[in-house]
Every structure is written in structure tokens, then in C-alpha cells.
Design a protein around this motif. Sequence first.
Motif, PDB file in Angstrom:
ATOM      1  N   ALA A   1       0.823  -0.775  -0.060  1.00  0.00           N
ATOM      2  CA  ALA A   1       0.102   0.066  -0.255  1.00  0.00           C
ATOM      3  C   ALA A   1       1.220   1.674   0.013  1.00  0.00           C
ATOM      4  O   ALA A   1       1.911   1.633   0.651  1.00  0.00           O
ATOM      5  CB  ALA A   1      -0.898  -0.194   1.050  1.00  0.00           C
ATOM      6  N   GLY A   2       0.682   1.576  -0.479  1.00  0.00           N
ATOM      7  CA  GLY A   2       1.264   3.783  -1.269  1.00  0.00           C
ATOM      8  C   GLY A   2       2.722   3.386  -2.356  1.00  0.00           C
ATOM      9  O   GLY A   2       3.085   4.107  -2.291  1.00  0.00           O
ATOM     10  N   ASN A   3       3.179   2.129  -2.761  1.00  0.00           N
ATOM     11  CA  ASN A   3       4.091   1.570  -3.429  1.00  0.00           C
ATOM     12  C   ASN A   3       3.857   2.347  -4.914  1.00  0.00           C
ATOM     13  O   ASN A   3       2.637   2.372  -5.149  1.00  0.00           O
ATOM     14  CB  ASN A   3       4.711   0.275  -3.497  1.00  0.00           C
ATOM     15  N   GLU A   4       5.263   3.198  -5.482  1.00  0.00           N
ATOM     16  CA  GLU A   4       4.698   3.482  -6.414  1.00  0.00           C
ATOM     17  C   GLU A   4       4.566   2.331  -7.827  1.00  0.00           C
ATOM     18  O   GLU A   4       5.579   1.290  -7.616  1.00  0.00           O
ATOM     19  CB  GLU A   4       6.082   3.944  -6.725  1.00  0.00           C
ATOM     20  N   LEU A   5       4.291   2.282  -8.460  1.00  0.00           N
ATOM     21  CA  LEU A   5       4.202   1.032  -9.374  1.00  0.00           C
ATOM     22  C   LEU A   5       5.370   1.656 -10.812  1.00  0.00           C
ATOM     23  O   LEU A   5       5.872   2.715 -11.156  1.00  0.00           O
ATOM     24  CB  LEU A   5       2.713   1.257 -10.147  1.00  0.00           C
ATOM     25  N   PRO A   6       5.710   0.461 -11.020  1.00  0.00           N
ATOM     26  CA  PRO A   6       7.028   0.559 -12.681  1.00  0.00           C
ATOM     27  C   PRO A   6       6.769   1.371 -13.372  1.00  0.00           C
ATOM     28  O   PRO A   6       5.336   1.888 -14.432  1.00  0.00           O
ATOM     29  CB  PRO A   6       7.456  -0.623 -12.453  1.00  0.00           C
ATOM     30  N   LEU A   7       7.650   2.010 -13.625  1.00  0.00           N
ATOM     31  CA  LEU A   7       7.530   2.854 -15.086  1.00  0.00           C
ATOM     32  C   LEU A   7       6.525   3.535 -15.729  1.00  0.00           C
ATOM     33  O   LEU A   7       6.350   3.813 -16.660  1.00  0.00           O
ATOM     34  CB  LEU A   7       7.451   1.782 -16.324  1.00  0.00           C
TER      35      LEU A   7
ATOM     36  N   MET B   1      12.363   1.397 -11.429  1.00  0.00           N
ATOM     37  CA  MET B   1      12.514   0.400 -13.071  1.00  0.00           C
ATOM     38  C   MET B   1      11.163  -0.619 -12.967  1.00  0.00           C
ATOM     39  O   MET B   1      10.659  -1.040 -12.137  1.00  0.00           O
ATOM     40  CB  MET B   1      13.905  -0.034 -13.403  1.00  0.00           C
ATOM     41  N   ASP B   2      11.237  -1.273 -14.092  1.00  0.00           N
ATOM     42  CA  ASP B   2      10.635  -2.515 -14.030  1.00  0.00           C
ATOM     43  C   ASP B   2      10.767  -3.629 -13.386  1.00  0.00           C
ATOM     44  O   ASP B   2      11.611  -3.882 -12.803  1.00  0.00           O
ATOM     45  CB  ASP B   2      10.752  -3.268 -15.393  1.00  0.00           C
ATOM     46  N   ASN B   3       9.683  -4.254 -12.323  1.00  0.00           N
ATOM     47  CA  ASN B   3      10.023  -5.416 -11.684  1.00  0.00           C
ATOM     48  C   ASN B   3       9.640  -5.255  -9.990  1.00  0.00           C
ATOM     49  O   ASN B   3      10.349  -5.959  -9.105  1.00  0.00           O
ATOM     50  CB  ASN B   3      11.393  -6.331 -11.980  1.00  0.00           C
ATOM     51  N   ASP B   4      10.204  -3.352  -9.741  1.00  0.00           N
ATOM     52  CA  ASP B   4      10.264  -2.765  -9.002  1.00  0.00           C
ATOM     53  C   ASP B   4       9.410  -2.742  -7.912  1.00  0.00           C
ATOM     54  O   ASP B   4       8.783  -1.298  -7.725  1.00  0.00           O
ATOM     55  CB  ASP B   4      11.547  -1.363  -9.097  1.00  0.00           C
ATOM     56  N   GLN B   5       7.713  -3.407  -7.706  1.00  0.00           N
ATOM     57  CA  GLN B   5       6.989  -3.260  -7.462  1.00  0.00           C
ATOM     58  C   GLN B   5       7.130  -3.248  -5.782  1.00  0.00           C
ATOM     59  O   GLN B   5       6.057  -2.080  -5.199  1.00  0.00           O
ATOM     60  CB  GLN B   5       5.519  -4.395  -7.348  1.00  0.00           C
ATOM     61  N   LEU B   6       7.888  -3.461  -4.970  1.00  0.00           N
ATOM     62  CA  LEU B   6       8.329  -3.838  -3.598  1.00  0.00           C
ATOM     63  C   LEU B   6       8.843  -2.535  -3.524  1.00  0.00           C
ATOM     64  O   LEU B   6       9.320  -2.294  -2.194  1.00  0.00           O
ATOM     65  CB  LEU B   6       9.233  -4.420  -3.022  1.00  0.00           C
ATOM     66  N   ASN B   7       9.027  -1.244  -4.631  1.00  0.00           N
ATOM     67  CA  ASN B   7      10.232  -0.210  -4.327  1.00  0.00           C
ATOM     68  C   ASN B   7      10.885  -0.484  -3.115  1.00  0.00           C
ATOM     69  O   ASN B   7      11.821   0.309  -2.397  1.00  0.00           O
ATOM     70  CB  ASN B   7       8.899   0.317  -3.759  1.00  0.00           C
ATOM     71  N   THR B   8      11.719  -1.347  -3.680  1.00  0.00           N
ATOM     72  CA  THR B   8      13.515  -1.826  -2.826  1.00  0.00           C
ATOM     73  C   THR B   8      14.565  -1.463  -3.256  1.00  0.00           C
ATOM     74  O   THR B   8      15.412  -1.994  -2.811  1.00  0.00           O
ATOM     75  CB  THR B   8      13.369  -2.853  -1.969  1.00  0.00           C
ATOM     76  N   SER B   9      14.518  -1.677  -4.914  1.00  0.00           N
ATOM     77  CA  SER B   9      15.584  -0.863  -5.973  1.00  0.00           C
ATOM     78  C   SER B   9      16.297   0.347  -5.645  1.00  0.00           C
ATOM     79  O   SER B   9      15.394   1.114  -5.412  1.00  0.00           O
ATOM     80  CB  SER B   9      15.422  -1.320  -6.779  1.00  0.00           C
ATOM     81  N   SER B  10      17.732   0.654  -5.191  1.00  0.00           N
ATOM     82  CA  SER B  10      17.733   2.238  -5.289  1.00  0.00           C
ATOM     83  C   SER B  10      17.889   2.526  -6.344  1.00  0.00           C
ATOM     84  O   SER B  10      18.485   3.499  -6.427  1.00  0.00           O
ATOM     85  CB  SER B  10      19.067   1.692  -4.274  1.00  0.00           C
TER      86      SER B  10
END
Length: 658
Positions: A546-552, A584-593
Motif C-alpha cells: 500500500a502506497g508503493n509506486e508502480l514501475p515505469l 524500473m520494471d520489476n520494482d513493485q516492492l520499491n526496494t531498489s536504489s
Amino acid sequence: MNTRHYHGRRYAMVQSFAVLVCMTSAHAQVGKEPSLPTVVVTGTRFEDGIGHDPVRTSVITAEEIMRSGARFLGEVLERQTSIQLIDNSGSPNRQIDLRGFGMTGDQNTLILLDGQRITENELASADLASIPLDAVERIEIIRGSVAVLYGRGATGGTINIITKKNTRGTTSAMLGATAGSFNTLGAKASANISSDRFGLSVFAEKTDSDNYRLNNKLRQENITATLSYRGDNGPFTLRYSGGNQYLGLPGARTAQELLTARRDAKYPTDYSQLDTARLALGTEQKIGQIFFGLDLTHRGRDATAVLYGQDANLTNTLANSVSPRLRIPFDVGRTYHSLVVGVDWDRWTWDFRNTVSMPSPSATAIQRNSAAYFRHTIDLPTETTIALGARAHRVSTDARDGAYDGTQIRNVSASEFAIKQGLIEGFTLNAKVGTSFRIQTVDELRGFGFSALSILEPQTSRDIDLGLIYQGGYGFFGVTAFQYRINDEILYNPYSFTNVNLPPTERRGVEFEGRWEAAKTLSADGNFTITDAKFIGGSFNGSPVAGNELPLTPRYKAALSINWLPDPSTRVVVRATYLGESRMDNDQLNTSSFRRPAFTILDLLCMYQIERWQLRASVQNLLNEKYFSYGVISTTSQTYNAYPAAGRNVLFTAERQF
């Protein structure tokens, strides 16, 4: 001969010639085309619509296409409000994303050719490259769903490409040639002959280019032909369009390779081939006070992709559709009514084979769609127009491979209520609420086996648009706010390697656009979009999102174009396009820097006309920005891959009218 030095000299010569054309002037005309009434058909599915439809349609004219400096239709669209193009192959058929759907933009943006669907039921972009630019009369864009009239896959909006019609009693022809960077060469031709009753027009193009990267050679051929008959009650039109494309597939670059070898190829022998053909017979007849429309269409698509140097995928698709409809206008007191009713039937078949038996070497699928709809528009004497409509839609999918044989049947619906209200002079208020849907593509159902046939549900959306438009003597200005609340959005899960229904998501944003006529010789137009795309609940791969940004989906997108006519024969266009950073794509969890960086592209176009000759020179990515529109993170390590976009490039075109 030193090839590197030869290509360098060739590039310098073309660039110098581009600048020379910009600086040249003579006595000829490249000003505005004569102002003619614009007929808009997308919002009603009839050319002779009510004329005051409450759903706003943006129109890109043939002149605007010409002065865009684009080689293909996708390049025209990427400068428009709320549209971004995602490129992960170097193909001219880039993924089109309208209003922030990211990797599934193609499946949420409906592409029509003369009102008929060319968006396929697979994870492949519509073949816009097979449509010659010179064959296009205009492009109509409706932002926001038109699912009541057109059905599935129109949540983000609809783009309708309208081809040119024969002009009564005229004969004309054109020959043209292009040359530019990356060994780009092309030729095109068109012919039009028309009597009082019959007309025939043909447009054809051929382009060869090495493209920006190694093993990214493009060979594109296309043709569009239209035969028309003008009857006493309306026209009959038979259209054929088709294309053949060869494209080298260089693969992605790692973060380090983007810095050290961004133009190299990961896969030096991979390639794809695409052959498409479309045939459409259409008519619109006036019988008494009632208008009857009918479209019969057939389209075929053969695609081959050789991946990793050995895995060959071969796909064949065929689609047939029938779309009869009526428009019934009538008056009740001082109100004018227009009722559109219709039905749609289509049958889409898919046959797939590959050389690697995972999960099986072949698969087949058949999808059948049947729908009925109505849309009632009321024009009131208070400068008020109201429209309401609904659609009932049934889809049946039969799928078979070596591991699964099954059927999925789903019943979905769409609705719409829209209002347009004239305010003080020049101002208009538009509002629309409705529902829309998207059906799973055959690729999403299959994944690693058709087991998802019994799991995936159609995507549904509740949509709201509210806009204010000002139209005056010096131009126009518009602002639109939009919101989508989406259930069961369909997306690939990189952790489970399956396609899934997402927890609830939301897209909302504000679009600003305008055009200013500063003087007869100077004008500017631009747009700016703010988009917020996020999860609004639930979990993804076991983690709350909840609240996470959607990729791309970039938060900001902007474009500005300045048109200057230093004299009647010369036009100079300067255009800047900005796309903000995004996950970026695949970053639904918003964990990538890692994020896809923001970038700004500056383009320059110069046009010069003398008598029957027209010369155009364009420099795209003038500042040689090193950017990419698509990047994907690794879910197993802290790294990413991306597909670098082209650097500075020049294209020169010469045309002769006969």
C-alpha cells in the motif's frame, strides 16, 4: 576504405545539409493549410456525429505530422499529452503508454485504424510501422476510457489513426527519398486518382537503417491502398494495408556496459521478422433520417523471433470482425438527441511454435468476443450536452498446449456518463465518470502453461475525468484531472514467474496543455502532466505494498514546441520533451536504489518549399542525451539492465508533387 571515417564524413555532410536547409529561404509557401472543418469520429463511431460530443477529442492533423520530423507514427505520438513510449528492442513499433500503465501500456491503450482495432490479444505492440505517414489524414486521441463504444483494453485511452480519403475529381502523385544517420536510406511514393464516383489512392514506403546499436538493423516496407465508391446515400470503402519488417535484436546492456559499450550487442545474431496484412470493407449509409454503419475486417500477423542465438518462436494470428451499428437522430421539443446502438463480433486465433519445448513446442488459442452497446447523446439549448451509455461484453477463450486444454468464459461490462457545459465565452467544462475493463492476453494466460486460464480474472476500472477548456482567438488552454481505481490489474510477477492479478491500484493526475498564437509567424504549443501511480492496498509476493509506486510511470512529463515562419517558404520547429524519473520494471516492492533517470530530448526541424518541391531536415536528440526509456532491475542481485536509446541523428527528406 576506413569505414569508420567514411561514416563520420557522411554524418557530417548530412548534418551540414540540415543546417543549410534551415538557413535557406525563397518565395514559396509552407504556411498553414487552409482551415477546414474537422470531422471527429472516434467518440461516436460515425463521421456525421452530433458535433458537440461531451468527450473531448484531441486531433493531430496531417500538417502537424509532417512538421514533427518523425519517421514513424510512434515518434509522432510520444510528444503528446500523457503519452510515453517504451523502447526495449529498437523497433519503430514501441510500446505506447497512455496515462501511466507502464509495461502494460499497450494492453490499456486501444489503437484503431479507421475505427477498427489493430491492438492484438497478445503482448505485442500494434504494428504502427506498417502505416505510411503520408497516408494519415489525422490522428484522434481520446484520453480516458471509451470502453462503451470499443470494448476491452481502452482504459487509458484510444488512439484512432484516420487514413486519407480520395478527393473528388482529382489526380495527384508524389515521390520522395530520405537519407540520414546510421546509414538510413528510404523511398516513398503515393498516387491518387478520383472521378465523381470512384477513387483510388496508394501510399508506399521503404526504409533501411543500421540503427543506433550493433545488430539492430531495420528493414521496413509498408503499403496502404484505398478504393472508394461514393453512392447517393453514402460511401463504400475498401482498404488494404500491410507491412514487412526485419529487425536485429541486440539485447539489453548492464549498468556498466551503458557507460563503456552502450552501442554493442549482447546477442549478435538474434532477430525478429513481422508480416502484417489488414483488409477492411466499410460503409456508412443514410436511410431516411437514420444512419447505418458496417465494418467487416480481416487481419493477419506472422511473427518470428530468434532469441539467444537458437530459440526460434513462430507466431501466427488471424482476426475477423463484424461491426454493424445505427445512429438515430431525433428532436424532442428544443433538445436534439442522437442514439447510437451497435453490436461487435470478432474471432481471434493464435498459433504458436518454438524450438525449445518449454512447456511444450506448440500451443493454440481461440478467443471470441461478442458485445452489444448503446450511447445516447442529448444536446440541450442551455449549451449543455449529456451522454450516457453502456456495454455488455462476453469473451470466450479456448486454449490448448501439451499440458493443458481448457476454456475460460467471462462476462464483463462498461458504462459511461459524460457532460459538457458551455460557460462564459470561450470556456467549456467537461466531466465523465464510467467503468472499463481489460481482458487477459493469450500470452498472460499461458505463461509457462495455460493453467492461468482458470486463475486470472479480467481487470476492471472505475474512471473519472474533469476538464476545463478555453478556446480563443490566440489559441487554447486546457486542464484535465483524472483518476482510475483498478481492481485485478494484470501484471507479470518476476518472483513467481507467473502473471497475476494485482491488489488494488490507482492512477491519478493532472494534464495541462495549450497553444499560443503569438503572431502570424510565431506560435508555441506544449503540455505538462503530473501522474501518481501507486498500490492502494494488499500485498505483492507476500509483502505489503500500500502506497508503493508502480514501475515505469514517471511523475512528470512535459513537451514544448515552438514554430517559426521566417518567411512564407520556410518553417523552423524547435521541440523539447522531458520525461521524469520512475521506478524500473520489476520494482513493485520499491526496494531498489536504481531508478530510470529523467531525461530531456531536444529536436530541430526545418522545412523549405519551392514550387512542387519540399525539403525537410531534422536533427533528433540534438544534445546527444544518453538515456533509456526501459530499464529492469534484477530480483536476485543489486543491478539492472536497460536498452539504450539513440544518440544524435539527422534525417533529410525531399519530396516532389506531381
